[in-house]
Design an enzyme around this catalytic site. Sequence first.
Site, PDB file in Angstrom:
ATOM      1  N   HIS A   1      18.363  -8.873 -55.743  1.00 50.38           N
ATOM      2  CA  HIS A   1      18.577  -9.718 -56.922  1.00 50.38           C
ATOM      3  C   HIS A   1      19.026 -11.101 -56.457  1.00 50.38           C
ATOM      4  CE1 HIS A   1      19.993 -10.049 -61.361  1.00 50.38           C
ATOM      5  NE2 HIS A   1      19.579 -11.190 -60.894  1.00 50.38           N
TER       6      HIS A   1
ATOM      7  N   TRP B   1      24.906 -14.313 -53.742  1.00 51.41           N
ATOM      8  CA  TRP B   1      25.739 -15.094 -54.673  1.00 51.41           C
ATOM      9  C   TRP B   1      27.093 -15.455 -54.069  1.00 51.41           C
ATOM     10  CZ3 TRP B   1      25.280 -11.063 -59.255  1.00 51.41           C
ATOM     11  CH2 TRP B   1      23.947 -11.013 -59.696  1.00 51.41           C
TER      12      TRP B   1
ATOM     13  N   TYR C   1      33.228 -18.070 -59.526  1.00 52.49           N
ATOM     14  CA  TYR C   1      32.216 -18.435 -58.529  1.00 52.49           C
ATOM     15  C   TYR C   1      31.638 -19.809 -58.847  1.00 52.49           C
ATOM     16  CZ  TYR C   1      28.920 -16.822 -62.143  1.00 52.49           C
ATOM     17  OH  TYR C   1      28.248 -16.635 -63.316  1.00 52.49           O
TER      18      TYR C   1
ATOM     19  N   GLU D   1      17.477 -18.431 -58.992  1.00 49.87           N
ATOM     20  CA  GLU D   1      18.466 -18.005 -57.988  1.00 49.87           C
ATOM     21  C   GLU D   1      18.875 -19.177 -57.104  1.00 49.87           C
ATOM     22  OE1 GLU D   1      20.096 -14.930 -57.670  1.00 49.87           O
ATOM     23  OE2 GLU D   1      19.228 -14.715 -59.658  1.00 49.87           O
TER      24      GLU D   1
ATOM     25  N   LYS E   1      21.032 -21.782 -59.334  1.00 50.51           N
ATOM     26  CA  LYS E   1      22.347 -21.299 -59.738  1.00 50.51           C
ATOM     27  C   LYS E   1      23.226 -20.955 -58.534  1.00 50.51           C
ATOM     28  CE  LYS E   1      24.721 -18.040 -62.790  1.00 50.51           C
ATOM     29  NZ  LYS E   1      24.592 -16.904 -63.723  1.00 50.51           N
ATOM     30  N   HIS E   2      22.675 -20.254 -57.551  1.00 52.32           N
ATOM     31  CA  HIS E   2      23.490 -19.733 -56.451  1.00 52.32           C
ATOM     32  C   HIS E   2      23.197 -20.396 -55.101  1.00 52.32           C
ATOM     33  CE1 HIS E   2      24.700 -16.505 -59.182  1.00 52.32           C
ATOM     34  NE2 HIS E   2      23.428 -16.270 -59.444  1.00 52.32           N
TER      35      HIS E   2
END
Length: 226
Positions: free
Chosen positions: A66, A69, A77, A116, A119-120
């Site tokens: 997934h 992170w 976070y 992904e 965001k991360h």
Amino acid sequence: MKSALLVFATVLLLLVSFESAHSVTIYTSGKPGVFDFYLFVQQWIYSYCGSQTCIKSKEREAFTIHGLWPENNDGSYPSFCSGSSFNYNSISDLSTQLNYDWPSLTGPNTDFWTHEWSKHGTCSITGPITDIHDYFAAGIKLYDNYNITQALNSENIYPSDSETYNANDMFNAINTAFHAKPAMQCISGQLSTVAVCVDKNTLEAMDCPALSGWSCKGGISWPASD
Ligand SMILES: *[C@@H]1O[C@H](CO)[C@@H](O)[C@H](O)[C@H]1NC(C)=O
């Protein structure tokens, strides 16, 4: 004189609290590299797809990635940090592995990778991860190094539509294989997600701290179909 002192003290207090509130804001708003460790998150396709509509051709008996992170010990976070935007050309050499190991189960893979990364990934530029290619390559390497199916199999735990397993036994099997305590999530009594905590500098597995929202207890299944 007394009231002047009081005003002075109040202003000082306000300044101090403004400063600390300000630094908390900086900390959580997303500065690349400012976090404690990574959660490397894999989902079990059949559990994930049991609770939402997946693209049938992408379903198979496997965990897939997934995301990787950035995470803090207190559960906060950083996200959507500044930095370069998603660029498929930079990672096209990884496409075969990414399509297989890091697919979107519900839509186009590039949309998922864009999300992904934005965001991360943008917050993950630190230590050995210097750019977008390093980020996605790190995900693939972790996926190869920390094989959850293999860890469970080595304690005689296999996907099944009839068996029930104790969540503790699954946790212990993964801990034994990786020498690192994982974090697990269940949906409707099925193991759905496993996170391996990863040191941000060495990219090696480490014990996960207690994380809220990550617990999975008692008898659970590890389904062999959705
Ligand atoms: C993980 O282990 C399983 C079971 O041995 C194997 O089928 C699978 O190919 C492995 N995955 C990777 C990425 O090595």
